[in-house]
Design a protein around this motif. Structure first.
Motif, PDB file in Angstrom:
ATOM      1  N   ALA A 123      23.076  34.712  26.144  1.00  0.00           N
ATOM      2  CA  ALA A 123      23.228  36.097  25.696  1.00  0.00           C
ATOM      3  C   ALA A 123      24.085  36.871  26.674  1.00  0.00           C
ATOM      4  CB  ALA A 123      21.867  36.776  25.561  1.00  0.00           C
ATOM      5  N   PHE A 124      24.771  37.878  26.164  1.00  0.00           N
ATOM      6  CA  PHE A 124      25.360  38.933  26.984  1.00  0.00           C
ATOM      7  C   PHE A 124      24.455  40.142  26.823  1.00  0.00           C
ATOM      8  CE2 PHE A 124      29.637  36.842  26.032  1.00  0.00           C
ATOM      9  CZ  PHE A 124      29.732  36.248  27.290  1.00  0.00           C
ATOM     10  N   GLY A 125      23.632  40.413  27.822  1.00  0.00           N
ATOM     11  CA  GLY A 125      22.654  41.475  27.659  1.00  0.00           C
ATOM     12  C   GLY A 125      21.734  41.153  26.498  1.00  0.00           C
ATOM     13  N   ALA A 126      21.648  42.074  25.540  1.00  0.00           N
ATOM     14  CA  ALA A 126      20.800  41.862  24.369  1.00  0.00           C
ATOM     15  C   ALA A 126      21.534  41.144  23.240  1.00  0.00           C
ATOM     16  CB  ALA A 126      20.276  43.206  23.866  1.00  0.00           C
ATOM     17  N   LEU A 127      22.806  40.816  23.451  1.00  0.00           N
ATOM     18  CA  LEU A 127      23.620  40.210  22.397  1.00  0.00           C
ATOM     19  C   LEU A 127      23.515  38.689  22.490  1.00  0.00           C
ATOM     20  CD1 LEU A 127      25.602  41.093  20.128  1.00  0.00           C
ATOM     21  CD2 LEU A 127      27.449  40.619  21.736  1.00  0.00           C
ATOM     22  N   ARG A 128      22.838  38.094  21.538  1.00  0.00           N
ATOM     23  CA  ARG A 128      22.595  36.654  21.560  1.00  0.00           C
ATOM     24  C   ARG A 128      23.881  35.873  21.327  1.00  0.00           C
ATOM     25  NH1 ARG A 128      21.336  33.341  17.212  1.00  0.00           N
ATOM     26  NH2 ARG A 128      20.397  31.340  17.754  1.00  0.00           N
ATOM     27  N   ILE A 129      24.025  34.750  22.042  1.00  0.00           N
ATOM     28  CA  ILE A 129      25.158  33.835  21.867  1.00  0.00           C
ATOM     29  C   ILE A 129      24.619  32.508  21.352  1.00  0.00           C
ATOM     30  CG2 ILE A 129      27.109  32.702  22.972  1.00  0.00           C
ATOM     31  CD1 ILE A 129      26.907  34.761  25.229  1.00  0.00           C
ATOM     32  N   PRO A 130      24.804  32.199  20.068  1.00  0.00           N
ATOM     33  CA  PRO A 130      24.310  30.917  19.555  1.00  0.00           C
ATOM     34  C   PRO A 130      25.200  29.765  20.016  1.00  0.00           C
ATOM     35  CG  PRO A 130      25.455  32.121  17.818  1.00  0.00           C
ATOM     36  CD  PRO A 130      25.418  33.034  19.019  1.00  0.00           C
ATOM     37  N   ASN A 131      24.576  28.682  20.455  1.00  0.00           N
ATOM     38  CA  ASN A 131      25.325  27.551  21.009  1.00  0.00           C
ATOM     39  C   ASN A 131      24.984  26.216  20.371  1.00  0.00           C
ATOM     40  OD1 ASN A 131      26.939  28.842  23.002  1.00  0.00           O
ATOM     41  ND2 ASN A 131      25.195  28.978  24.387  1.00  0.00           N
ATOM     42  N   ALA A 132      24.232  26.218  19.268  1.00  0.00           N
ATOM     43  CA  ALA A 132      23.853  24.948  18.649  1.00  0.00           C
ATOM     44  C   ALA A 132      25.099  24.160  18.259  1.00  0.00           C
ATOM     45  CB  ALA A 132      22.987  25.204  17.415  1.00  0.00           C
ATOM     46  N   PRO A 133      25.064  22.840  18.413  1.00  0.00           N
ATOM     47  CA  PRO A 133      26.254  22.029  18.149  1.00  0.00           C
ATOM     48  C   PRO A 133      26.743  22.136  16.705  1.00  0.00           C
ATOM     49  CG  PRO A 133      24.588  20.757  19.324  1.00  0.00           C
ATOM     50  CD  PRO A 133      23.938  22.035  18.902  1.00  0.00           C
ATOM     51  N   VAL A 134      28.059  22.044  16.557  1.00  0.00           N
ATOM     52  CA  VAL A 134      28.722  21.906  15.264  1.00  0.00           C
ATOM     53  C   VAL A 134      29.698  20.742  15.414  1.00  0.00           C
ATOM     54  CG1 VAL A 134      30.222  23.005  13.548  1.00  0.00           C
ATOM     55  CG2 VAL A 134      28.480  24.359  14.721  1.00  0.00           C
ATOM     56  N   ALA A 135      29.796  19.904  14.397  1.00  0.00           N
ATOM     57  CA  ALA A 135      30.527  18.647  14.542  1.00  0.00           C
ATOM     58  C   ALA A 135      32.008  18.828  14.805  1.00  0.00           C
ATOM     59  CB  ALA A 135      30.317  17.788  13.290  1.00  0.00           C
ATOM     60  N   ASP A 136      32.627  19.842  14.200  1.00  0.00           N
ATOM     61  CA  ASP A 136      34.064  20.042  14.401  1.00  0.00           C
ATOM     62  C   ASP A 136      34.309  21.399  15.024  1.00  0.00           C
ATOM     63  OD1 ASP A 136      35.219  22.017  12.070  1.00  0.00           O
ATOM     64  OD2 ASP A 136      33.509  20.847  11.355  1.00  0.00           O
ATOM     65  N   TRP A 137      35.439  21.509  15.735  1.00  0.00           N
ATOM     66  CA  TRP A 137      35.709  22.725  16.497  1.00  0.00           C
ATOM     67  C   TRP A 137      35.983  23.947  15.627  1.00  0.00           C
ATOM     68  CZ3 TRP A 137      34.681  25.252  20.518  1.00  0.00           C
ATOM     69  CH2 TRP A 137      35.493  26.307  20.968  1.00  0.00           C
ATOM     70  N   PRO A 138      36.780  23.887  14.559  1.00  0.00           N
ATOM     71  CA  PRO A 138      36.940  25.084  13.717  1.00  0.00           C
ATOM     72  C   PRO A 138      35.605  25.579  13.170  1.00  0.00           C
ATOM     73  CG  PRO A 138      38.644  23.490  13.209  1.00  0.00           C
ATOM     74  CD  PRO A 138      37.669  22.792  14.105  1.00  0.00           C
ATOM     75  N   GLY A 139      34.714  24.633  12.828  1.00  0.00           N
ATOM     76  CA  GLY A 139      33.396  25.032  12.343  1.00  0.00           C
ATOM     77  C   GLY A 139      32.592  25.740  13.417  1.00  0.00           C
ATOM     78  N   PHE A 140      32.661  25.240  14.657  1.00  0.00           N
ATOM     79  CA  PHE A 140      31.941  25.892  15.745  1.00  0.00           C
ATOM     80  C   PHE A 140      32.472  27.302  15.967  1.00  0.00           C
ATOM     81  CE2 PHE A 140      31.192  27.236  20.055  1.00  0.00           C
ATOM     82  CZ  PHE A 140      29.873  26.861  20.293  1.00  0.00           C
ATOM     83  N   TRP A 141      33.802  27.438  16.005  1.00  0.00           N
ATOM     84  CA  TRP A 141      34.361  28.758  16.296  1.00  0.00           C
ATOM     85  C   TRP A 141      34.019  29.756  15.199  1.00  0.00           C
ATOM     86  CZ3 TRP A 141      35.314  30.289  20.833  1.00  0.00           C
ATOM     87  CH2 TRP A 141      36.013  31.482  21.071  1.00  0.00           C
ATOM     88  N   ALA A 142      33.992  29.301  13.961  1.00  0.00           N
ATOM     89  CA  ALA A 142      33.623  30.192  12.859  1.00  0.00           C
ATOM     90  C   ALA A 142      32.131  30.505  12.878  1.00  0.00           C
ATOM     91  CB  ALA A 142      34.008  29.555  11.530  1.00  0.00           C
ATOM     92  N   GLU A 143      31.292  29.475  12.937  1.00  0.00           N
ATOM     93  CA  GLU A 143      29.855  29.640  12.734  1.00  0.00           C
ATOM     94  C   GLU A 143      29.100  30.133  13.963  1.00  0.00           C
ATOM     95  OE1 GLU A 143      28.312  25.968  11.102  1.00  0.00           O
ATOM     96  OE2 GLU A 143      30.126  25.718   9.887  1.00  0.00           O
ATOM     97  N   ARG A 144      29.642  29.876  15.155  1.00  0.00           N
ATOM     98  CA  ARG A 144      28.920  30.260  16.370  1.00  0.00           C
ATOM     99  C   ARG A 144      29.569  31.424  17.117  1.00  0.00           C
ATOM    100  NH1 ARG A 144      25.843  27.757  13.879  1.00  0.00           N
ATOM    101  NH2 ARG A 144      25.007  25.672  14.363  1.00  0.00           N
TER     102      ARG A 144
END
Length: 274
Positions: A123-144
């Protein structure tokens, strides 16, 4: 959890170290948490800080140090406080310092994981940062990164981010090497003494495309030319992808600090063609 005061942090750090604290001074920065230099009854000093997840940050710093890249050693950690080695810092990098940073970042990015993400959310302060794995990089950047915060933005921004997310499979590499990232690489998180680079602090690490750190570093400043020379060649299309990666810190700044960053977000979306 309520925000810890400087007194709370000093007390918790003394308990974690089993050492009396004789003096505490607040350090500059620390927009999202309190950072202190503590002088110890046994002599010497340490840095202590609060944060959303001290144990997670400790693991990130330990991972960075394990690559050989300078970062403060974790001296003690609890659920409430992180106590670190007090590295020298006067905040000024010169040419050789930028060169050392470039070499260090290349080393960091040369350490790769097996997937994109991190074992724990952050998290940045109260702003959560989701880090669960995604198989491909475009999917991670979009979904996380781009989409989780979109719904809380003004609707025109949300629609533009959603449109860009649909295009990411055509605009980002599918499976770049999952480099170890600092994750919040700006000048305030670089330590330097008399021009020499002394360490990285305040990570929000995960594994992803190394260009993410480069994009962040260039968003709020201009590294010296020695940095690029030491880091080495980037992949073709790096400049085109840069605004896509800079959208994440822009979104974070809008969410944390408000409408004053709408112009930055609008400009980056325009550079992305949406």
């Amino acid at each position: 959890m309520t925000q810890m005061t400087a007194r709370d942090i000093a007390h918790a750090a003394g308990i974690a170290l089993n050492t009396p604290v004789t003096e505490a001074e607040r350090l500059s920065g620390g927009d999202l948490c309190v950072v202190l230099r503590l002088h110890l009854g046994t002599g010497g000093s340490v840095v202590a800080k609060s944060g959303p997840a001290p144990r997670v940050e400790a693991k990130m710093l330990t991972a960075i140090r394990a690559t050989g890249v300078p970062a403060p050693k974790v001296l003690a950690v609890s659920d409430r406080v992180l106590v670190l080695e007090d590295l020298p810092d006067d905040g000024v990098l010169n040419g050789s310092g930028w060169r050392a940073l470039g070499a260090a970042l290349r080393r960091l990015h040369g350490t790769t994981g097996t997937t994109y993400g991190w074992p724990e959310d952050y998290a940045f302060g109260a702003l959560r940062i989701p880090n669960a794995p995604v198989a491909d990089w475009p999917g991670f950047w979009a979904e996380r990164r781009l989409l989780p915060k979109a719904a809380a933005l003004p609707p025109p921004f949300a629609r533009r981010l959603e449109a860009l997310a649909r295009e990411l499979p055509n605009r980002l590499p599918r499976t770049p090497a999952p480099a170890l990232l600092h994750g919040d690489l700006w000048s305030g998180n670089l330590l330097a003494q008399r021009g020499t680079f002394t360490g990285l602090v305040d990570p929000a690490s995960y594994h992803g495309h190394g260009e993410v750190d480069l994009a962040m570093l260039h968003l709020f400043g201009t590294p010296g030319p020695e940095f690029a020379e030491a880091y080495g060649a980037t992949e073709p299309g790096c400049a085109t992808r840069r605004p896509i990666y800079q959208l994440w810190p822009a979104i974070v700044h809008v969410r944390l600090f408000g409408a004053g960053y709408h112009g930055m977000l609008d400009g980056l979306l325009t550079r992305c063609g949406v």
